[in-house]
Design a protein around this motif. Structure first.
Motif, PDB file in Angstrom:
ATOM      1  N   ASN A   1       0.837  -1.204   0.090  1.00 28.75           N
ATOM      2  CA  ASN A   1      -0.139  -0.033   0.040  1.00 28.75           C
ATOM      3  C   ASN A   1       0.952   1.391  -0.141  1.00 28.75           C
ATOM      4  N   VAL A   2       2.268   1.137  -0.090  1.00 32.14           N
ATOM      5  CA  VAL A   2       3.168   2.436  -0.237  1.00 32.14           C
ATOM      6  C   VAL A   2       4.052   2.172  -1.634  1.00 32.14           C
ATOM      7  N   ASP A   3       4.549   3.403  -1.736  1.00 30.35           N
ATOM      8  CA  ASP A   3       5.561   3.560  -2.787  1.00 30.35           C
ATOM      9  C   ASP A   3       6.904   2.842  -2.275  1.00 30.35           C
ATOM     10  N   THR A   4       7.312   1.850  -2.709  1.00 29.40           N
ATOM     11  CA  THR A   4       8.619   1.196  -2.084  1.00 29.40           C
ATOM     12  C   THR A   4       9.896   1.308  -3.011  1.00 29.40           C
ATOM     13  N   GLU A   5       9.764   2.391  -3.656  1.00 31.82           N
ATOM     14  CA  GLU A   5      11.013   2.441  -4.504  1.00 31.82           C
ATOM     15  C   GLU A   5      12.284   2.754  -3.611  1.00 31.82           C
ATOM     16  N   SER A   6      11.873   3.221  -2.490  1.00 33.58           N
ATOM     17  CA  SER A   6      13.149   3.837  -1.574  1.00 33.58           C
ATOM     18  C   SER A   6      13.525   2.738  -0.830  1.00 33.58           C
ATOM     19  N   LEU A   7      12.821   1.509  -0.770  1.00 33.00           N
ATOM     20  CA  LEU A   7      13.025   0.453   0.269  1.00 33.00           C
ATOM     21  C   LEU A   7      13.728  -0.318  -0.361  1.00 33.00           C
ATOM     22  N   VAL A   8      14.564  -1.393   0.711  1.00 32.33           N
ATOM     23  CA  VAL A   8      15.505  -2.361   0.089  1.00 32.33           C
ATOM     24  C   VAL A   8      14.527  -3.362  -0.634  1.00 32.33           C
ATOM     25  N   GLN A   9      14.746  -3.719  -1.864  1.00 32.40           N
ATOM     26  CA  GLN A   9      14.100  -4.677  -2.712  1.00 32.40           C
ATOM     27  C   GLN A   9      14.308  -6.035  -2.477  1.00 32.40           C
ATOM     28  N   LYS A  10      15.312  -6.497  -2.083  1.00 29.63           N
ATOM     29  CA  LYS A  10      15.555  -7.690  -1.856  1.00 29.63           C
ATOM     30  C   LYS A  10      16.796  -8.153  -0.782  1.00 29.63           C
ATOM     31  N   GLY A  11      16.277  -9.025   0.224  1.00 34.79           N
ATOM     32  CA  GLY A  11      17.182  -9.414   1.136  1.00 34.79           C
ATOM     33  C   GLY A  11      17.728  -8.256   2.224  1.00 34.79           C
ATOM     34  N   PHE A  12      18.897  -8.453   2.548  1.00 30.47           N
ATOM     35  CA  PHE A  12      19.334  -7.352   3.480  1.00 30.47           C
ATOM     36  C   PHE A  12      20.947  -6.379   2.570  1.00 30.47           C
ATOM     37  N   ILE A  13      20.875  -5.201   2.840  1.00 32.30           N
ATOM     38  CA  ILE A  13      21.817  -4.532   2.239  1.00 32.30           C
ATOM     39  C   ILE A  13      22.510  -3.728   3.462  1.00 32.30           C
ATOM     40  N   SER A  14      23.905  -3.406   3.207  1.00 30.96           N
ATOM     41  CA  SER A  14      24.824  -2.955   4.000  1.00 30.96           C
ATOM     42  C   SER A  14      24.748  -1.249   3.985  1.00 30.96           C
ATOM     43  N   SER A  15      24.778  -0.263   4.808  1.00 26.70           N
ATOM     44  CA  SER A  15      25.013   0.993   4.710  1.00 26.70           C
ATOM     45  C   SER A  15      25.935   1.712   5.629  1.00 26.70           C
ATOM     46  N   GLU A  16      26.860   2.774   5.436  1.00 22.69           N
ATOM     47  CA  GLU A  16      27.304   3.585   6.405  1.00 22.69           C
ATOM     48  C   GLU A  16      26.557   4.429   6.915  1.00 22.69           C
ATOM     49  N   LYS A  17      25.317   4.609   6.626  1.00 24.28           N
ATOM     50  CA  LYS A  17      24.612   5.515   7.355  1.00 24.28           C
ATOM     51  C   LYS A  17      23.714   4.848   8.448  1.00 24.28           C
ATOM     52  N   LEU A  18      23.971   5.392   9.549  1.00 18.56           N
ATOM     53  CA  LEU A  18      23.501   4.962  10.741  1.00 18.56           C
ATOM     54  C   LEU A  18      21.847   5.063  11.008  1.00 18.56           C
ATOM     55  N   SER A  19      21.330   5.745  10.029  1.00 20.64           N
ATOM     56  CA  SER A  19      19.907   5.980  10.045  1.00 20.64           C
ATOM     57  C   SER A  19      19.337   5.714   8.515  1.00 20.64           C
ATOM     58  N   PRO A  20      18.846   4.685   8.033  1.00 21.77           N
ATOM     59  CA  PRO A  20      18.680   4.581   6.600  1.00 21.77           C
ATOM     60  C   PRO A  20      17.535   5.458   5.951  1.00 21.77           C
ATOM     61  N   GLU A  21      17.762   6.088   4.837  1.00 24.86           N
ATOM     62  CA  GLU A  21      16.726   6.966   4.430  1.00 24.86           C
ATOM     63  C   GLU A  21      15.813   6.502   3.651  1.00 24.86           C
ATOM     64  N   TYR A  22      14.414   6.829   3.589  1.00 21.65           N
ATOM     65  CA  TYR A  22      13.278   6.507   2.716  1.00 21.65           C
ATOM     66  C   TYR A  22      12.688   7.810   2.187  1.00 21.65           C
ATOM     67  N   ASP A  23      12.051   7.575   1.308  1.00 20.98           N
ATOM     68  CA  ASP A  23      11.174   8.683   0.657  1.00 20.98           C
ATOM     69  C   ASP A  23       9.898   8.684   1.505  1.00 20.98           C
ATOM     70  N   GLN A  24       9.932   9.441   2.632  1.00 24.00           N
ATOM     71  CA  GLN A  24       8.643   9.563   3.318  1.00 24.00           C
ATOM     72  C   GLN A  24       7.394  10.297   2.803  1.00 24.00           C
ATOM     73  N   ILE A  25       7.604  11.049   2.017  1.00 22.40           N
ATOM     74  CA  ILE A  25       6.577  11.971   1.373  1.00 22.40           C
ATOM     75  C   ILE A  25       5.966  10.686   0.537  1.00 22.40           C
ATOM     76  N   ALA A  26       6.642  10.113  -0.264  1.00 21.83           N
ATOM     77  CA  ALA A  26       5.944   9.439  -1.343  1.00 21.83           C
ATOM     78  C   ALA A  26       5.166   8.207  -0.799  1.00 21.83           C
ATOM     79  N   ILE A  27       6.090   7.916   0.273  1.00 21.86           N
ATOM     80  CA  ILE A  27       5.320   6.693   1.182  1.00 21.86           C
ATOM     81  C   ILE A  27       3.934   7.179   1.770  1.00 21.86           C
ATOM     82  N   GLN A  28       3.828   8.355   2.244  1.00 19.74           N
ATOM     83  CA  GLN A  28       2.736   8.773   3.241  1.00 19.74           C
ATOM     84  C   GLN A  28       1.779   8.924   2.271  1.00 19.74           C
ATOM     85  N   GLN A  29       1.961   9.628   1.189  1.00 22.30           N
ATOM     86  CA  GLN A  29       0.926   9.836   0.144  1.00 22.30           C
ATOM     87  C   GLN A  29       0.126   9.062  -0.453  1.00 22.30           C
TER      88      GLN A  29
END
Length: 344
Positions: A115-143
């Protein structure tokens, strides 16, 4: 009406800004404490800049000294694919969580992700990032969520955690009103979400237990976190809250101190479930906010869990409230530390 509520909980969700449910003053403005005004303002900036984590201004000014901890990156999933779901499901089953609770959890995960826009989400499995707070397109998800769910604001961290752990939490002193001697309006959005969910989440008795576990509680004015840890434990004992320690699953709670209207309280602003996973990793399962993603992270030990949560949620500057603290069931989590260098 719901669109207004959705806009307010987009930022607040399960964080300290959940105190948006506080009473309003005569002008109609929310009567926030100074500490929660700071938190909401900072998170609003992060959304407008396209970031869901710590505002850039804070990291640039050295609010957190990452060299003090061991956490240098995150490995995480948003449970979009079958493989990641099966890995998490196996860990939940092995931890002693009821299979019906697990099914209801994944039903909620799949409902949200569909029920949300999943483009900014991890598409498959687990990924690693140096960012300690993952970023998502909150506006697109909420709308997209609001378009498809005009009457349901979604599940937050408390609802998600209770869905999984309600059979492992024991309540002895729940009254017919759900702990009415301390009940406040703090859980207003949570209760609305449960009532308007497309499928039943909790029955009436379970809702009483939910209130006993998560409603705010009194404390004394102090900058000493130890004082508030003891006040938190005392109030849970009064409410008869305890945990099935035979289970491997743990409830990990971020507890905040508020001075709203000069009233000293504690509240669980964020919470998740910690279970052992494969390859000697710990899995931390959380719902970031009503209209933010489900997220599962892998850690080496509880110290890293505590560091991640303090990095994300201890974001106040120069306030007269204590630092948040992290509870592992009903005890302070192993490895708890303070990384916010701008708060005395």
């Amino acid at each position: 009406m719901l669109s207004v509520i959705s806009a307010s909980v987009l930022i607040s969700g399960c964080t300290a800004a959940d105190k948006n449910t506080a009473p309003h003053d005569e002008s109609g403005k929310s009567a926030y404490s100074r500490s929660n005004q700071s938190t909401q303002s900072d998170q609003s900036v992060s959304v407008s800049e396209g970031s869901s984590g710590l505002p850039e201004s804070k990291s640039e000014t050295g609010a957190y000294n990452k060299d003090k901890g061991t956490l240098k990156s995150l490995t995480y999933s948003n449970l979009l694919d079958t493989e990641s779901q099966e890995e998490v499901k196996a860990a939940l089953v092995d931890s002693g969580i009821d299979e019906n609770a697990i099914k209801k959890f994944f039903d909620s995960v799949n409902y949200f992700n569909s029920n949300v826009d999943t483009e900014s989400l991890v598409q498959k499995g687990f990924i690693s990032s140096e960012k300690l707070s993952p970023e998502y397109d909150q506006i697109a998800i909420q709308q997209k969520w609001a378009e498809k769910n005009p009457d349901f604001i979604g599940c937050n961290c408390r609802i998600t955690t209770f869905t999984l752990l309600k059979d492992l939490i024991k309540i002895k002193n729940s009254s017919s009103d759900g702990n009415s001697d301390t009940e406040s309006d703090f859980l207003t959005f949570d209760i609305s979400a449960v009532k308007n969910a497309p499928e039943s989440l909790f029955d009436d008795e379970q809702m009483k237990f939910f209130k006993s576990v998560f409603d705010e509680m009194p404390t004394t004015k102090s900058m000493d976190t130890d004082v508030h840890v003891e006040a938190f434990k005392k109030e849970w004992r009064k409410r008869g809250v305890s945990f099935d320690e035979s289970s491997k699953a743990r409830m990990i709670s971020v507890v905040f101190n508020s001075d709203l209207d000069d009233k000293q309280t504690l509240f669980i602003g964020h919470v998740g479930v910690l279970v052992p996973g494969k390859d000697n990793k710990l899995l931390f399962i959380e719902k970031l906010a009503f209209q933010e993603p489900y997220q599962v992270l892998k850690f080496d030990d509880k110290s890293q869990v505590a560091e991640y949560l303090m990095y994300k949620y201890d974001v106040e500057w120069d306030q007269k409230t204590a630092h948040p603290f992290i509870m592992d069931n009903d005890s302070l989590i192993e490895g708890y530390g303070i990384y916010n260098l701008n708060k005395n």
